[in-house]
Design a protein around this motif. Structure first.
Motif, mmCIF file in Angstrom:
data_model
loop_
_atom_site.group_PDB
_atom_site.id
_atom_site.type_symbol
_atom_site.label_atom_id
_atom_site.label_comp_id
_atom_site.label_asym_id
_atom_site.label_seq_id
_atom_site.Cartn_x
_atom_site.Cartn_y
_atom_site.Cartn_z
ATOM 1 N N ARG A 292 -18.952 22.826 71.099
ATOM 2 C CA ARG A 292 -19.909 23.156 72.160
ATOM 3 C C ARG A 292 -20.628 21.896 72.630
ATOM 4 O O ARG A 292 -20.922 21.742 73.814
ATOM 5 N N TRP A 293 -20.951 21.022 71.684
ATOM 6 C CA TRP A 293 -21.599 19.753 72.052
ATOM 7 C C TRP A 293 -20.735 18.958 73.015
ATOM 8 O O TRP A 293 -21.220 18.428 74.014
ATOM 9 N N ARG A 296 -20.761 20.488 76.537
ATOM 10 C CA ARG A 296 -21.984 20.154 77.261
ATOM 11 C C ARG A 296 -21.949 18.697 77.732
ATOM 12 O O ARG A 296 -22.350 18.386 78.859
ATOM 13 N N ALA A 299 -19.647 18.402 80.654
ATOM 14 C CA ALA A 299 -20.205 19.068 81.823
ATOM 15 C C ALA A 299 -21.246 18.185 82.503
ATOM 16 O O ALA A 299 -21.289 18.080 83.737
ATOM 17 N N VAL A 300 -22.076 17.516 81.709
ATOM 18 C CA VAL A 300 -23.080 16.616 82.272
ATOM 19 C C VAL A 300 -22.408 15.429 82.956
ATOM 20 O O VAL A 300 -22.879 14.949 83.996
ATOM 21 N N ALA A 307 -24.475 21.727 85.346
ATOM 22 C CA ALA A 307 -24.919 21.812 83.953
ATOM 23 C C ALA A 307 -26.404 22.149 83.880
ATOM 24 O O ALA A 307 -26.837 22.953 83.036
ATOM 25 N N ASP A 308 -27.201 21.547 84.757
ATOM 26 C CA ASP A 308 -28.633 21.836 84.789
ATOM 27 C C ASP A 308 -28.888 23.288 85.167
ATOM 28 O O ASP A 308 -29.804 23.943 84.658
ATOM 29 N N ILE A 312 -28.671 23.329 80.684
ATOM 30 C CA ILE A 312 -28.460 22.110 79.908
ATOM 31 C C ILE A 312 -29.419 21.031 80.401
ATOM 32 O O ILE A 312 -29.496 20.757 81.593
ATOM 33 N N LYS A 313 -30.177 20.438 79.494
ATOM 34 C CA LYS A 313 -31.101 19.372 79.845
ATOM 35 C C LYS A 313 -30.314 18.078 80.045
ATOM 36 O O LYS A 313 -29.862 17.455 79.078
ATOM 37 N N VAL A 314 -30.115 17.702 81.284
ATOM 38 C CA VAL A 314 -29.217 16.590 81.601
ATOM 39 C C VAL A 314 -29.723 15.287 81.013
ATOM 40 O O VAL A 314 -28.987 14.569 80.311
ATOM 41 N N THR A 317 -29.654 15.254 77.199
ATOM 42 C CA THR A 317 -28.274 15.149 76.708
ATOM 43 C C THR A 317 -27.750 13.732 76.852
ATOM 44 O O THR A 317 -27.085 13.207 75.946
ATOM 45 N N THR A 321 -26.732 11.446 73.622
ATOM 46 C CA THR A 321 -25.329 11.030 73.554
ATOM 47 C C THR A 321 -25.203 9.525 73.612
ATOM 48 O O THR A 321 -24.384 8.925 72.894
#
Length: 431
Positions: A292-293, A296, A299-300, A307-308, A312-314, A317, A321
């Motif tokens: 899942r990580w 995400r 996707a970002v 994603a937002d 998902i907190k762009v 993330t 990362t």
């Protein structure tokens, strides 16, 4: 008079559906050019005598005999194989089909064996295959970790130009920490933290303040080079015995695996960091494409607005990362001072971070392919020492530039069509 609206008729179900595929010409053209250049080399500089290949280092349970081949004959046979591959690539291009990856592998192996046969002809020294492979793996370690960090960063939308700075910061901090504590493990941890810190500085300017990512990366590289060079001259040199004399990881032989002929001593009599590299490549691939990580993260990097939209907190993330990517690159920096040598030197990374960037592109932003590209560049670097041992008639200056030539050929000629993540290099502004 009423007019009925006429709906557009759909094409019949059995209508022919044609798909237009874009077929790149780079690979076939590169195949022909490289094969022709190698054939020209054989014509202009013929050599006499046999070439000896040694496949055993003496520690295996099963020792393979040495093989002596006529140098020029073997080189011309390999050239013929490469020519067949080049013709096949051109024929596939004419038929509108892409060049399969295995043809690239066959061409590379044929030209490599042919070049070694030509270079070692008439020499009293042999080519140790185990040493050639093992040395290539060692030289590729920092490039592999740098490439993994670059792939992760770009997959989340940040172009990590600062890989060189992260490697150098990791090497410097590992040297100081390992020297103060007499522990290579502490040095490794310090390198991870240093790489993550440089990555977070990159993130501060590129994610929060939305500064051009390439410019920030270049500036960070220059900053880290200048800072570590200053501290080396003013701090490490005067107190070298206390601050720049590290404990190193010693090689560990893995039972059974280290006794495999040829590859055993080369791959499984290495240090902990090399084994960590073996685990890191599949682990990063699995995390990126099977968790899942990773979903995400990608996707970002592909569509941050979408994603937002799904929660998902762009920016968060990207920060997290990027810190992970910097820590992985820092491990590659630690290799220089807790495995390769026992002290830090000015600019000792010697451009490995930029070669790691090329490996990212060559590997098409895939962890496994990027690692294989890094191994290719490590082999090109190691080839210089192997050729000097057998007294090959190749100028040392050419061999020093060989890794960078391979980088240019790989990125410009053999990589074919590649597409980076859609949002790579683009700051995200929430509307």
């Amino acid at each position: 008079m009423s007019t009925a609206a006429v709906a557009p008729t759909a094409p019949p179900a059995d209508a022919d559906t044609r798909r237009v595929a874009v077929v790149g010409r780079k690979a076939p053209v590169a195949f022909v050019v490289v094969t022709a250049l190698f054939a020209l080399l054989l014509l202009l500089r013929p050599r006499e005598g046999d070439t000896l290949f040694r496949f055993s280092s003496g520690g295996e349970l099963l020792s393979l005999p040495n093989v002596a081949v006529p140098g020029m004959t073997a080189a011309w046979v390999c050239t013929a194989v490469a020519a067949v591959v080049a013709v096949a690539a051109v024929a596939l291009l004419a038929a509108g089909r892409r060049t399969p990856f295995f043809l690239t592998v066959v061409l590379a192996l044929a030209l490599l064996v042919g070049f070694l046969a030509w270079a070692g002809a008439g020499s009293s020294r042999d080519f140790s295959v185990a040493r050639l492979v093992g040395g290539s793996v060692l030289l590729a370690v920092p490039i592999v970790f740098g490439a993994l960090g670059g792939v992760i960063g770009e997959r989340v939308g940040v172009v990590n130009i600062a890989i060189e700075g992260q490697l150098l910061a990791g090497a410097f901090c590992a040297a100081v920490a390992a020297s103060l504590t007499d522990s290579a493990v502490v040095g490794l941890v310090a390198a991870v933290l240093a790489g993550a810190l440089v990555a977070l500085v990159l993130g501060l300017f590129t994610i929060t303040y939305r500064v051009n990512q390439v410019i920030v990366g270049v500036v960070l590289n220059v900053l880290v080079i200048g800072l570590t060079s200053f501290l080396y001259s003013q701090v490490l040199v005067p107190a070298a015995a206390d601050l720049n004399q590290t404990e190193r990881f010693t090689p560990l032989a893995i039972p059974v695996l280290s006794n495999i002929p040829v590859l055993g001593p080369a791959l499984f009599e290495q240090s902990v960091l090399v084994y960590l590299m073996y685990l890191a490549v599949p682990a990063v691939w699995f995390a990126m494409f099977r968790t899942r990580w990773g979903l995400r993260l990608r996707a970002v990097g592909e569509h941050p607005k979408a994603a937002d939209t799904v929660g998902i907190k762009v920016e968060r993330t990207r920060y997290r990362t990027l810190a992970i990517a910097g820590g992985i690159v820092g491990i590659g920096g630690a290799f220089y001072t807790v495995v390769s040598v026992s002290s830090f030197g000015k600019e000792m990374t010697a451009g490995a971070g930029f070669i790691a960037l090329a490996a990212v592109i060559f590997g098409k932003w895939d962890p496994v392919r990027a690692a294989l590209a890094a191994l290719l560049f490590g082999f090109a670097s190691n080839l210089e020492g192997a050729l000097s041992v057998v007294g090959a008639p190749v100028p040392s200056q050419f061999m020093l530039m060989l890794p960078y030539v391979v980088t240019i050929l790989a990125v410009a000629g053999l990589v074919g069509r590649s597409r980076p993540p859609a949002a790579s290099g683009q700051p995200y502004t929430k509307e």
